[in-house]
Scaffold this motif. Structure first.
Motif, PDB file in Angstrom:
ATOM      1  N   THR A  88       0.841  -1.197   0.000  1.00  0.00           N
ATOM      2  CA  THR A  88       0.000   0.000   0.000  1.00  0.00           C
ATOM      3  C   THR A  88       0.879   1.251   0.000  1.00  0.00           C
ATOM      4  N   GLY A  89       0.334   2.319  -0.496  1.00  0.00           N
ATOM      5  CA  GLY A  89       1.115   3.560  -0.560  1.00  0.00           C
ATOM      6  C   GLY A  89       1.864   3.620  -1.876  1.00  0.00           C
ATOM      7  N   ASP A  90       1.852   4.782  -2.484  1.00  0.00           N
ATOM      8  CA  ASP A  90       2.414   4.903  -3.830  1.00  0.00           C
ATOM      9  C   ASP A  90       3.897   4.606  -3.908  1.00  0.00           C
ATOM     10  N   ASN A  91       4.611   4.815  -2.816  1.00  0.00           N
ATOM     11  CA  ASN A  91       6.062   4.696  -2.898  1.00  0.00           C
ATOM     12  C   ASN A  91       6.619   3.399  -2.340  1.00  0.00           C
ATOM     13  N   ALA A  92       5.744   2.397  -2.222  1.00  0.00           N
ATOM     14  CA  ALA A  92       6.209   1.060  -1.877  1.00  0.00           C
ATOM     15  C   ALA A  92       6.507   0.334  -3.187  1.00  0.00           C
ATOM     16  N   ARG A  93       7.629  -0.363  -3.233  1.00  0.00           N
ATOM     17  CA  ARG A  93       8.027  -1.041  -4.470  1.00  0.00           C
ATOM     18  C   ARG A  93       8.353  -2.502  -4.191  1.00  0.00           C
ATOM     19  N   ILE A  94       8.120  -3.330  -5.207  1.00  0.00           N
ATOM     20  CA  ILE A  94       8.447  -4.746  -5.079  1.00  0.00           C
ATOM     21  C   ILE A  94       9.935  -4.950  -5.343  1.00  0.00           C
ATOM     22  N   HIS A  95      10.578  -5.733  -4.485  1.00  0.00           N
ATOM     23  CA  HIS A  95      11.960  -6.153  -4.720  1.00  0.00           C
ATOM     24  C   HIS A  95      11.931  -7.640  -5.040  1.00  0.00           C
ATOM     25  N   ALA A  96      12.320  -7.996  -6.259  1.00  0.00           N
ATOM     26  CA  ALA A  96      12.406  -9.426  -6.627  1.00  0.00           C
ATOM     27  C   ALA A  96      13.885  -9.778  -6.656  1.00  0.00           C
ATOM     28  N   GLY A  97      14.525  -9.718  -7.838  1.00  0.00           N
ATOM     29  CA  GLY A  97      15.974  -9.935  -7.893  1.00  0.00           C
ATOM     30  C   GLY A  97      16.738  -8.680  -7.496  1.00  0.00           C
ATOM     31  N   GLY A  98      16.136  -7.541  -7.763  1.00  0.00           N
ATOM     32  CA  GLY A  98      16.740  -6.273  -7.367  1.00  0.00           C
ATOM     33  C   GLY A  98      17.695  -5.661  -8.383  1.00  0.00           C
TER      34      GLY A  98
END
Ligand code: FES
Ligand code: FES
Lengths: 325, 213
Positions: free
Chosen positions: A21-31
């Motif tokens: 949630t929140g616009d500035n949360a990002r997914i980290h997969a391999g990075g």
């Protein structure tokens, strides 16, 4: 060093979506793409939600319909060497092998390769360009030798993925998990051209996560390839690239999908080529005509006109290799 | 966003070269202090919520580097590269582009070559990390290191640790690689001095040395 961000590594997919949630949360997969973006402050980030603990999103397995399921966290290296992918979905294995460097392939994931950010140097640099919410595309009048010749619309990025064109050529589907349930989106519909929305590359919503890449069964007589032309032999992004998936019978093309990389802001389906080669035996004349048709609508910028003959030559060579196969 | 104090604190300048000499010296000090701090903060770490790690607070992670376990205080944003060099003193791993382009920072994670600059230290928890230092056999050079010396596979030497780690990773997966596999394996490692032919020879010799030992 990057800006500060908080970090969470949830143990379940449900938790991960809840954390986004929140616009500035990002997914980290391999990075591999994300950390570069953070260093260059391409977009604001205050929280990283790492999905690397979600082991269910890893691995390659056969599906009941005879196709293949690839978990979004499967590394590019694993895709590149997988025996079944190499045999039945050759273009995908070749595309994966052409991604980045060995180090990047060992770390980067297939899901991440589809969700990566553009490589335009204005976008990555300190320019408040259109894609970042600014007023114009600096590439339009600037240093645009690596930019697009098709599908540009106020923004002239090229899509950097080598696996997406192959997946699209096979008619693959992405399974997406979201807080209000899941959805399946074809690779063809996943990418957003600048004409539709210049500030996003995919249809993925803030709290959604790509979990799986589904390949339909490979029909008999299917042959595929991915070719990538780059400025240097070792790792680089595509100047021009093409994924071809052709079904042939008795030397005749029954069905084909041809998708270009390095050409447009999204993986670019070259329907003009398909129309010409379908129901043909890929004779020299047909090949020449098809390669020319692929570029008929191309609009080069000031410094990337070289891409037109490059694409044509590359397409001729690749179609030639497909003849009678 | 980026503040000057940040740069001084982390010892990292924002210039293209990554580290200033002054910043480097300062950060060695910081590293030593953090290592001491680790032991005294162990109790508070146990109380830390396993949920979200807040942005500016350091948290304890356990890293397995060269078969030794280290408990360290790290910020979520610290790369494995930064932690290896500035907090564990393992300066064999080099800083180059910090964008995954040069390979100077190559380490093995679970035996696979990866860029330490693109790996968050918090993400490396629970993985087996091997750096150049981990290839030493006591006071002796390991076979890949030895092969690089014998084949004169370096000039300035800056890229060499990364090249060696890429070759080590290759040989762990394929003890007898073909020349094409060798070239492929080091294709993510730039050498500004252009020692590539020697690197390829060294990799082939390293395979022989490993087989003999
Ligand atoms: S420092 Fe260049 S790849 Fe990591
Ligand atoms: S030896 Fe100088 S960079 Fe490779």
């Amino acid at each position: 060093m990057t800006v500060h961000f908080s970090y969470v590594r949830p143990a379940s997919l449900q938790d991960a979506m809840g954390q986004l949630t929140g616009d500035n949360a990002r997914i980290h997969a391999g990075g591999t793409d994300l950390l570069g973006c953070l260093r260059d402050e391409v977009f604001p980030v205050d929280k990283l939600v790492s999905i690397s603990r979600l082991d269910k999103l890893r691995g390659i397995k056969k599906t009941t319909d005879g196709g293949l399921s690839i978990g979004a966290l499967t590394t590019i290296a694993e895709v590149a060497v997988h025996p079944l992918i190499r045999e039945k979905y050759t273009a995908l294995a070749q595309g994966a092998a052409a991604v980045g460097s060995p180090q990047i392939r060992n770390q980067g994931t297939l899901g991440g390769n589809l969700c990566q950010k553009p490589r335009c140097w204005y976008y990555r640099g300190e320019f408040h360009c259109l894609r970042k919410g600014g007023d114009f595309c600096y590439a339009a009048e600037g240093e645009n030798q690596y930019h697009c010749i098709l599908g540009g619309d106020y923004c002239y990025i090229v899509h950097p993925s080598d696996t997406a064109p192959a997946l699209q050529a096979f008619g693959a589907t992405l399974r997406i998990a979201g807080p209000r349930g899941g959805r399946d989106v074809s690779v063809a519909d996943f990418f957003v051209p600048p004409s539709r929305d210049v500030t996003r590359e995919t249809v993925l919503e803030q709290e959604e996560i790509v979990t799986e890449i589904l390949l339909p069964p490979a029909p008999a007589g299917l042959r595929s390839a991915y070719r990538k032309v780059r400025a240097r032999q070792a790792w680089d992004f595509a100047l021009a690239g093409v994924a071809l998936a052709l079904e042939q019978e008795g030397g005749r093309v029954q069905k084909s999908r041809v998708v270009l990389s390095g050409a447009a802001p999204i993986p670019w389906r070259a329907v003009e080529v398909e129309k010409i080669i379908n129901d043909s035996t890929l004779g020299a004349e047909v090949i020449r005509e098809a390669a020319a048709a692929a570029m008929a609508k191309a609009v080069p910028l000031s410094k990337n006109g070289y891409k037109i003959p490059l694409f044509q030559g590359m397409l001729e060579e690749e179609l030639e290799k497909m003849r009678g196969a | 966003m980026k503040k000057k104090e940040d740069d001084e604190k982390t010892g990292q300048c924002q210039c293209e070269h990554g580290y200033t000499r002054r910043g480097f010296l300062a950060s060695v000090g910081v590293g030593a202090m953090a290592a001491i701090a680790t032991t005294s903060k162990l109790s508070s770490a146990k109380e830390a919520s396993p949920a979200e790690l807040s942005a500016e607070k350091a948290v304890v992670v356990t890293l397995l580097v060269n078969d030794r376990t280290h408990r360290l205080l790290v910020e979520p944003r610290w790369s494995l590269l930064y932690v290896l060099r500035e907090h564990l003193g393992l300066t064999g791993t080099k800083v180059g582009c910090e964008r995954g382009e040069c390979g100077a920072c190559t380490v093995l994670i679970d035996d696979l070559p990866r860029n330490a600059c693109l790996t968050l230290a918090v993400e490396a928890e629970g993985r087996r990390i091997t750096t150049l230092e981990g290839l030493m056999q006591g006071e002796e050079l390991g076979p890949v290191q030895q092969a690089f010396v014998e084949e004169d596979a370096m000039q300035c030497g800056y890229c060499t640790p990364g090249q060696i780690m890429s070759v080590e990773g290759l040989l762990r997966a394929r003890p007898q690689p073909t020349p094409a596999e060798i070239r492929q394996a080091v294709s993510g490692n730039l050498c500004r001095c252009g020692t590539y032919p020697h690197i390829v020879k060294a990799a082939a010799r390293a395979a022989d040395l490993k087989a003999k030992r």
